[in-house]
Design a protein around this motif. Structure first.
Motif, PDB file in Angstrom:
ATOM      1  N   PHE A   1     -11.417  60.874  16.768  1.00 32.26           N
ATOM      2  CA  PHE A   1     -12.946  60.577  16.695  1.00 32.26           C
ATOM      3  C   PHE A   1     -13.476  61.281  15.640  1.00 32.26           C
ATOM      4  O   PHE A   1     -14.028  60.584  14.767  1.00 32.26           O
ATOM      5  CB  PHE A   1     -13.657  60.756  18.134  1.00 32.26           C
ATOM      6  CG  PHE A   1     -12.892  59.581  19.064  1.00 32.26           C
ATOM      7  CD1 PHE A   1     -13.016  58.318  18.811  1.00 32.26           C
ATOM      8  CD2 PHE A   1     -12.215  60.108  20.225  1.00 32.26           C
ATOM      9  CE1 PHE A   1     -12.403  57.347  19.541  1.00 32.26           C
ATOM     10  CE2 PHE A   1     -11.455  59.350  20.824  1.00 32.26           C
ATOM     11  CZ  PHE A   1     -11.837  57.868  20.608  1.00 32.26           C
TER      12      PHE A   1
ATOM     13  N   GLY B   1     -16.771  52.473  18.183  1.00 36.77           N
ATOM     14  CA  GLY B   1     -15.635  53.219  18.046  1.00 36.77           C
ATOM     15  C   GLY B   1     -15.379  53.969  19.208  1.00 36.77           C
ATOM     16  O   GLY B   1     -15.032  53.748  20.295  1.00 36.77           O
ATOM     17  N   ILE B   2     -16.040  55.310  19.185  1.00 36.30           N
ATOM     18  CA  ILE B   2     -15.910  56.425  20.109  1.00 36.30           C
ATOM     19  C   ILE B   2     -16.719  55.758  21.359  1.00 36.30           C
ATOM     20  O   ILE B   2     -17.717  55.020  21.446  1.00 36.30           O
ATOM     21  CB  ILE B   2     -16.605  57.821  19.938  1.00 36.30           C
ATOM     22  CG1 ILE B   2     -16.172  58.806  20.849  1.00 36.30           C
ATOM     23  CG2 ILE B   2     -17.948  57.679  19.642  1.00 36.30           C
ATOM     24  CD1 ILE B   2     -16.222  60.186  20.371  1.00 36.30           C
ATOM     25  N   GLY B   3     -16.107  56.158  22.749  1.00 33.84           N
ATOM     26  CA  GLY B   3     -16.861  55.620  23.895  1.00 33.84           C
ATOM     27  C   GLY B   3     -17.883  56.284  24.314  1.00 33.84           C
ATOM     28  O   GLY B   3     -17.672  57.118  25.288  1.00 33.84           O
TER      29      GLY B   3
ATOM     30  N   LYS C   1     -12.199  65.987  29.483  1.00 38.48           N
ATOM     31  CA  LYS C   1     -11.713  66.328  28.310  1.00 38.48           C
ATOM     32  C   LYS C   1     -11.344  67.697  28.652  1.00 38.48           C
ATOM     33  O   LYS C   1     -10.229  68.203  28.372  1.00 38.48           O
ATOM     34  CB  LYS C   1     -12.584  65.849  27.094  1.00 38.48           C
ATOM     35  CG  LYS C   1     -12.273  66.537  26.024  1.00 38.48           C
ATOM     36  CD  LYS C   1     -12.969  65.966  24.735  1.00 38.48           C
ATOM     37  CE  LYS C   1     -12.726  66.509  23.363  1.00 38.48           C
ATOM     38  NZ  LYS C   1     -13.477  65.940  22.484  1.00 38.48           N
TER      39      LYS C   1
ATOM     40  N   TYR D   1      -4.739  58.485  25.652  1.00 38.75           N
ATOM     41  CA  TYR D   1      -6.108  59.424  25.478  1.00 38.75           C
ATOM     42  C   TYR D   1      -5.547  60.708  24.746  1.00 38.75           C
ATOM     43  O   TYR D   1      -4.765  61.289  25.335  1.00 38.75           O
ATOM     44  CB  TYR D   1      -6.746  59.570  26.352  1.00 38.75           C
ATOM     45  CG  TYR D   1      -8.024  60.542  26.473  1.00 38.75           C
ATOM     46  CD1 TYR D   1      -8.993  60.236  25.445  1.00 38.75           C
ATOM     47  CD2 TYR D   1      -8.266  61.564  27.502  1.00 38.75           C
ATOM     48  CE1 TYR D   1     -10.147  61.216  25.430  1.00 38.75           C
ATOM     49  CE2 TYR D   1      -9.591  62.368  27.378  1.00 38.75           C
ATOM     50  CZ  TYR D   1     -10.356  62.034  26.328  1.00 38.75           C
ATOM     51  OH  TYR D   1     -11.544  62.821  26.123  1.00 38.75           O
TER      52      TYR D   1
ATOM     53  N   ASN E   1      -7.911  54.156  29.368  1.00 40.14           N
ATOM     54  CA  ASN E   1      -8.393  54.526  27.921  1.00 40.14           C
ATOM     55  C   ASN E   1      -7.137  54.443  27.218  1.00 40.14           C
ATOM     56  O   ASN E   1      -6.437  55.522  27.681  1.00 40.14           O
ATOM     57  CB  ASN E   1      -9.174  55.436  27.836  1.00 40.14           C
ATOM     58  CG  ASN E   1      -9.722  55.965  26.667  1.00 40.14           C
ATOM     59  OD1 ASN E   1      -9.546  54.988  25.787  1.00 40.14           O
ATOM     60  ND2 ASN E   1     -10.078  56.904  26.338  1.00 40.14           N
TER      61      ASN E   1
ATOM     62  N   TYR F   1     -13.361  56.211  34.435  1.00 35.70           N
ATOM     63  CA  TYR F   1     -13.946  55.037  33.925  1.00 35.70           C
ATOM     64  C   TYR F   1     -13.975  54.198  35.460  1.00 35.70           C
ATOM     65  O   TYR F   1     -14.129  52.895  35.363  1.00 35.70           O
ATOM     66  CB  TYR F   1     -13.155  54.107  32.801  1.00 35.70           C
ATOM     67  CG  TYR F   1     -13.307  54.860  31.631  1.00 35.70           C
ATOM     68  CD1 TYR F   1     -14.308  54.530  30.847  1.00 35.70           C
ATOM     69  CD2 TYR F   1     -12.216  55.689  30.963  1.00 35.70           C
ATOM     70  CE1 TYR F   1     -14.529  55.401  29.739  1.00 35.70           C
ATOM     71  CE2 TYR F   1     -12.217  56.360  30.138  1.00 35.70           C
ATOM     72  CZ  TYR F   1     -13.278  56.391  29.204  1.00 35.70           C
ATOM     73  OH  TYR F   1     -13.286  56.801  27.920  1.00 35.70           O
TER      74      TYR F   1
ATOM     75  N   LYS G   1     -19.402  58.499  31.751  1.00 35.18           N
ATOM     76  CA  LYS G   1     -19.537  57.011  31.430  1.00 35.18           C
ATOM     77  C   LYS G   1     -20.320  56.224  32.529  1.00 35.18           C
ATOM     78  O   LYS G   1     -20.966  55.305  32.244  1.00 35.18           O
ATOM     79  CB  LYS G   1     -17.950  56.551  31.335  1.00 35.18           C
ATOM     80  CG  LYS G   1     -17.173  57.231  30.483  1.00 35.18           C
ATOM     81  CD  LYS G   1     -17.497  57.524  29.012  1.00 35.18           C
ATOM     82  CE  LYS G   1     -16.779  58.716  28.405  1.00 35.18           C
ATOM     83  NZ  LYS G   1     -15.900  58.344  27.168  1.00 35.18           N
TER      84      LYS G   1
ATOM     85  N   TYR H   1     -13.594  49.076  27.522  1.00 27.78           N
ATOM     86  CA  TYR H   1     -12.613  48.864  26.527  1.00 27.78           C
ATOM     87  C   TYR H   1     -11.956  47.654  26.428  1.00 27.78           C
ATOM     88  O   TYR H   1     -11.502  47.259  27.385  1.00 27.78           O
ATOM     89  CB  TYR H   1     -12.031  50.172  26.321  1.00 27.78           C
ATOM     90  CG  TYR H   1     -12.445  51.412  26.178  1.00 27.78           C
ATOM     91  CD1 TYR H   1     -13.473  51.666  25.243  1.00 27.78           C
ATOM     92  CD2 TYR H   1     -12.187  52.476  26.990  1.00 27.78           C
ATOM     93  CE1 TYR H   1     -14.175  52.857  25.181  1.00 27.78           C
ATOM     94  CE2 TYR H   1     -12.835  53.791  27.092  1.00 27.78           C
ATOM     95  CZ  TYR H   1     -13.840  54.108  26.115  1.00 27.78           C
ATOM     96  OH  TYR H   1     -14.222  55.338  26.144  1.00 27.78           O
TER      97      TYR H   1
ATOM     98  N   ARG I   1      -9.220  49.321  19.490  1.00 27.33           N
ATOM     99  CA  ARG I   1     -10.065  49.111  20.564  1.00 27.33           C
ATOM    100  C   ARG I   1     -11.384  48.906  20.256  1.00 27.33           C
ATOM    101  O   ARG I   1     -11.953  49.776  19.083  1.00 27.33           O
ATOM    102  CB  ARG I   1      -9.808  50.499  21.232  1.00 27.33           C
ATOM    103  CG  ARG I   1     -10.527  50.694  22.608  1.00 27.33           C
ATOM    104  CD  ARG I   1     -10.635  52.039  23.009  1.00 27.33           C
ATOM    105  NE  ARG I   1     -11.621  52.858  22.401  1.00 27.33           N
ATOM    106  CZ  ARG I   1     -12.033  53.896  22.826  1.00 27.33           C
ATOM    107  NH1 ARG I   1     -11.310  54.780  23.656  1.00 27.33           N
ATOM    108  NH2 ARG I   1     -12.899  54.701  22.153  1.00 27.33           N
TER     109      ARG I   1
HETATM  110  C1  MLT Z   1     -13.146  57.643  23.827  1.00 29.72           C
HETATM  111  O1  MLT Z   1     -13.743  57.075  23.203  1.00 29.72           O
HETATM  112  O2  MLT Z   1     -12.048  57.465  23.965  1.00 29.72           O
HETATM  113  C2  MLT Z   1     -13.941  58.600  24.570  1.00 29.72           C
HETATM  114  O3  MLT Z   1     -15.019  58.923  24.236  1.00 29.72           O
HETATM  115  C3  MLT Z   1     -13.298  59.989  24.720  1.00 29.72           C
HETATM  116  C4  MLT Z   1     -13.961  60.766  25.591  1.00 29.72           C
HETATM  117  O4  MLT Z   1     -14.444  60.480  26.348  1.00 29.72           O
HETATM  118  O5  MLT Z   1     -13.684  61.966  25.131  1.00 29.72           O
END
Ligand code: MLT
Length: 411
Positions: free
Chosen positions: A17, A40-42, A109, A132, A187, A218, A249, A347, A388
């Motif tokens: 990321f 992009g990033i979740g 994480k 991931y 993910n 998730y 999330k 996603y 993604r």
């Molecule tokens: C992702 O985009 O895969 C997530 O934000 C990663 C995360 O939660 O660290």
């Protein structure tokens, strides 16, 4: 000169990321007028639920009074939050989990990386591909792998491919493995695991004495009650699984930071002498040595996620992001693209159009539509040819991004 950890040199250029952010920033510098939309990033975009905010305000006020002020809290988390977690996440789902099996932390994480502290260095480790990246990179950092090949696969890891043919649910390994990382809803692919599928994993893990590291960050996006949200809904999982969950999330805590890890009592690994040792005690020891707990204010905010108001507000948030995912799925499908996921996950996993690889599609969308997604190859070799798209953004941005992608550049 002081010696570094050489394992870091085996890592690919940058964590995915930050690497994407670097490329986007470079583009923005040369295209200052571009209205870039980031899918992009979740990372969540909607405000924290009112119930959580209010609880945090109240906790701040408590910290301002001598008689309610708190200093260090328990490293494993305050009892009020551990008990609320057990009631709403586990008892409500028929799972037998107790508060002393819950360890509150500042993120899944961190926990999914830190958990390696309590395992030996010679375990055989299985990861899915795509995956991931944290699961892989933390094992590389810990010296559990050899070097990466050109496709980015690290020697020593067992890769379980997630493909359209297996509905993005990994086949069981054809060799014994000790640690298995599973993430559902997944993910990056957005796939979910059926009860039967998880039963097979639990049976495998119990037969081989392996441990499943089950990431459920998730799970609140699951809309079908027949899909298990927790591995502990599967009989026997207490004897073979550690579970990670995050408020990031669901309750929008990516910036606020709160999560938890479940390490059941009776879950064991073996020591050098081959004797069984409980992992719960090891993780507790690890946390009380290297971690000082999540702030009282944040834990009160997380507790409020389980109040009736908090639960209703979180349901609305999830529904909002799932509607974004539906818009993404349907817009891209209508434009002739093949998409997966996005039904029980934030996603959408998109097949790259003929002639474009993952980074090729990334560059095309960034340059021509000013939309940022995540190249599938960044999640592993088997992610090549996929892309993604995250549903975490405002409705306006998601609609605008879909308009630009489907009409503007003709993919
Ligand atoms: C992702 O985009 O895969 C997530 O934000 C990663 C995360 O939660 O660290």
């Amino acid at each position: 000169m002081t010696r570094i950890n050489d394992n870091y040199l085996k890592l690919k250029a940058g964590y995915l990321f930050p690497e994407i952010a670097r490329r986007v920033n470079a583009f923005a510098e040369t295209h200052p007028d571009a209205q870039i939309i980031k899918l992009g990033i979740g990372d969540v975009t909607e405000p924290l639920p009112a119930a959580c905010r209010q609880a945090m305000h109240d906790a701040v006020d408590e910290m301002g009074q001598r008689n309610t002020f708190r200093g260090y809290g328990p490293e494993q988390g305050y009892a009020f939050l551990r008990e609320a977690i057990v009631e709403h996440e586990y008892t409500a789902r028929g799972c037998d989990i107790t508060p002393d099996e819950i360890f509150v932390s500042d993120g899944s994480k961190c926990d999914s990386g830190n958990v390696l502290d309590i395992f030996g260095g010679d375990n055989t480790i299985a990861v899915t591909d795509p995956v991931y990246p944290v699961y892989v990179d933390t094992n590389v950092m810990a010296g559990h792998t050899g070097d990466a090949n050109d496709a980015g696969e690290f020697a020593g890891l067992v890769y379980l491919p997630l493909t359209a043919d297996n509905d993005f649910t990994a086949p069981l390994p054809d060799q014994p493995v000790d640690l298995i990382y599973l993430c559902f809803p997944n993910n990056p692919t957005g796939a979910v695991a059926s009860r039967e599928y998880l039963e097979r994993w639990v049976a495998y893990a119990r037969e081989h004495g392996s441990i499943i590291l089950f990431d459920t960050a998730y799970r609140d996006f699951i809309t079908d009650p027949d899909i298990p949200a927790s591995i502990y809904q599967i009989d026997g999982a207490r004897e073979c699984a550690i579970e990670f969950y995050s408020f990031s999330k669901s309750a929008g805590f990516t910036g606020t930071r709160c999560a938890f890890t479940v390490v059941p009592k009776g879950l064991v690994g073996k020591n050098a002498a081959g004797e069984a040792v409980e992992l719960n005690g090891l993780w507790s020891r690890r946390q009380s040595t290297k971690f000082n707990g999540v702030s009282y204010i944040v834990q009160r905010g997380a507790e409020a996620a389980y109040s009736p108001e908090g639960r209703a507000q979180i349901r609305d948030l999830i529904a909002f992001y799932l509607e974004n995912a539906r818009i993404i799925r349907e817009s891209l499908t209508a434009a002739g693209m093949t998409v997966y996921g996005g039904e029980h996950a934030p996603y959408v996993w998109v097949k790259c159009p003929e002639g474009l690889d993952s980074w090729g599609l990334f560059d095309k969308l960034l340059n021509e539509a000013h939309v940022v997604g995540t190249p599938g190859s960044g999640f592993g070799a088997a992610g090549e040819g996929y892309f993604r798209i995250s549903a975490f953004n405002s409705r306006e941005n998601v609609e605008e991004a879909m308009k630009r992608i489907t009409a503007g550049i003709g993919v």
